[in-house]
Design an enzyme around this catalytic site. Structure first.
Site, PDB file in Angstrom:
ATOM      1  N   SER A  82       4.199   3.773  -5.264  1.00  0.00           N
ATOM      2  CA  SER A  82       3.875   5.134  -5.696  1.00  0.00           C
ATOM      3  C   SER A  82       5.034   5.792  -6.433  1.00  0.00           C
ATOM      4  CB  SER A  82       3.514   5.996  -4.478  1.00  0.00           C
ATOM      5  OG  SER A  82       2.488   5.401  -3.734  1.00  0.00           O
TER       6      SER A  82
HETATM    7  N1  SAH Z   1       3.239   2.580   0.276  1.00  0.00           N
HETATM    8  C1  SAH Z   1       3.358   1.614  -0.800  1.00  0.00           C
HETATM    9  C2  SAH Z   1       2.330   1.840  -1.891  1.00  0.00           C
HETATM   10  C3  SAH Z   1       1.198   0.978  -1.630  1.00  0.00           C
HETATM   11  S1  SAH Z   1      -0.172   0.934  -2.719  1.00  0.00           S
HETATM   12  C4  SAH Z   1       4.762   1.522  -1.336  1.00  0.00           C
HETATM   13  O1  SAH Z   1       5.620   2.299  -0.927  1.00  0.00           O
HETATM   14  O2  SAH Z   1       5.014   0.629  -2.133  1.00  0.00           O
HETATM   15  C5  SAH Z   1      -1.441   0.806  -1.482  1.00  0.00           C
HETATM   16  C6  SAH Z   1      -1.406  -0.421  -0.609  1.00  0.00           C
HETATM   17  O3  SAH Z   1      -2.481  -0.306   0.330  1.00  0.00           O
HETATM   18  C7  SAH Z   1      -1.643  -1.729  -1.353  1.00  0.00           C
HETATM   19  O4  SAH Z   1      -0.575  -2.591  -1.115  1.00  0.00           O
HETATM   20  C8  SAH Z   1      -2.940  -2.263  -0.757  1.00  0.00           C
HETATM   21  O5  SAH Z   1      -2.989  -3.673  -0.651  1.00  0.00           O
HETATM   22  C9  SAH Z   1      -2.938  -1.604   0.612  1.00  0.00           C
HETATM   23  N2  SAH Z   1      -4.239  -1.513   1.267  1.00  0.00           N
HETATM   24  C10 SAH Z   1      -5.449  -1.196   0.742  1.00  0.00           C
HETATM   25  N3  SAH Z   1      -6.401  -1.216   1.692  1.00  0.00           N
HETATM   26  C11 SAH Z   1      -5.784  -1.550   2.855  1.00  0.00           C
HETATM   27  C12 SAH Z   1      -6.227  -1.724   4.208  1.00  0.00           C
HETATM   28  N4  SAH Z   1      -7.508  -1.571   4.564  1.00  0.00           N
HETATM   29  N5  SAH Z   1      -5.304  -2.046   5.133  1.00  0.00           N
HETATM   30  C13 SAH Z   1      -3.990  -2.214   4.806  1.00  0.00           C
HETATM   31  N6  SAH Z   1      -3.520  -2.072   3.560  1.00  0.00           N
HETATM   32  C14 SAH Z   1      -4.396  -1.735   2.596  1.00  0.00           C
END
Ligand code: SAH
Length: 242
Positions: A82
């Protein structure tokens, strides 16, 4: 294997490369001044954490020169890290004081988890892509963030064994707050999550008032990749608008 990609669906903006090469620490301090403090975030503990966590260690090697720019960046498996300001504001909304137990859904790169680990007592972070979970675990350990546990699982179910949580952050857009996450929130605990689909999402804060009641605030528009899994979006529900 990543098993599917959400690439191209998250409105990722590719910022321009910095014209003059800066060392990482200078760029990071400037990021905090201009993008975070400059936009009104003033918590000294949060600003200190953002000055400390080396965001460039959490992005793919070929994008490290963009790590302190004002936008999200692509990571493996078609996901994104993000925008720094979004990480800051979501963290700020948790009002952490240092002793809390916090759950993050969507570890991605592990950057948000590292910021949380500076501000809370214990952090649990759940990622559905094993590849991302493994990389984040390695990065966090190498940098010494030892109060973070990363688990590869469907975060829609939360992480019941460590509940209740004083704070829960979801970093992917959900159709509505997954019920297990509401159940795993401590009384007075806060759940911060983007709610909505491809066409539009708002950041929401849910505060648990007592066993049964929650206070819901709808905050401002955001753009996240989809939450998948049991209470997330199915592939065919997140299609481009025609
Ligand atoms: N917080 C992260 C940004 C992640 S983007 C950072 O600091 O880099 C969102 C993430 O959520 C992705 O990696 C995606 O794979 C994950 N995601 C989506 N659905 C999910 C679920 N049901 N359980 C766990 N992770 C999930």
């Amino acid at each position: 294997m990543c098993g599917g990609s959400d690439a191209g669906v998250s409105g990722v903006i590719f910022p321009r490369r910095r014209q003059v090469a800066m060392d990482d620490e200078t760029a990071r301090l400037e990021m905090v001044e201009l993008q975070i403090k400059g936009r009104g975030i003033s918590s000294p503990r949060l600003l200190a954490a953002l000055r400390q966590v080396p965001r460039h260690e959490f992005v793919p090697a070929h994008l490290q020169g963009l790590a302190y720019d004002d936008g999200p960046l692509p990571i493996d498996c078609g996901q994104t890290i993000s925008q720094p300001y979004i990480v800051a504001i979501m963290t700020d909304l948790l009002n952490l004081t240092g002793e809390e137990t916090v759950l993050e859904i969507g570890t991605g790169s592990g950057y948000q988890a590292a910021v949380l680990s500076c501000l809370a007592g214990q952090v649990y972070s759940i990622e559905r892509h094993e590849v991302l979970a493994a990389t984040a675990r390695r990065t966090l350990a190498a940098l010494g963030y030892h109060n973070v546990q990363v688990h590869a699982a469907d975060g829609c179910f939360g992480w019941p064994v460590a509940a209740p949580y004083d704070g829960i952050l979801v970093t992917a857009a959900a159709p509505r707050p997954p019920q297990p996450l509401l159940e795993q929130l401590a009384v007075d605990g806060r759940l911060i999550l983007p709610v909505g689909g491809r066409g539009g999402q708002f950041l929401e804060r849910w505060i648990r008032c007592d066993e049964k009641n929650f206070e819901r605030e709808i905050l401002f528009p955001v753009t996240f990749v989809p939450l998948r899994g049991k209470y997330g979006w199915a592939e065919n529900e997140w299609e481009p608008a025609h």
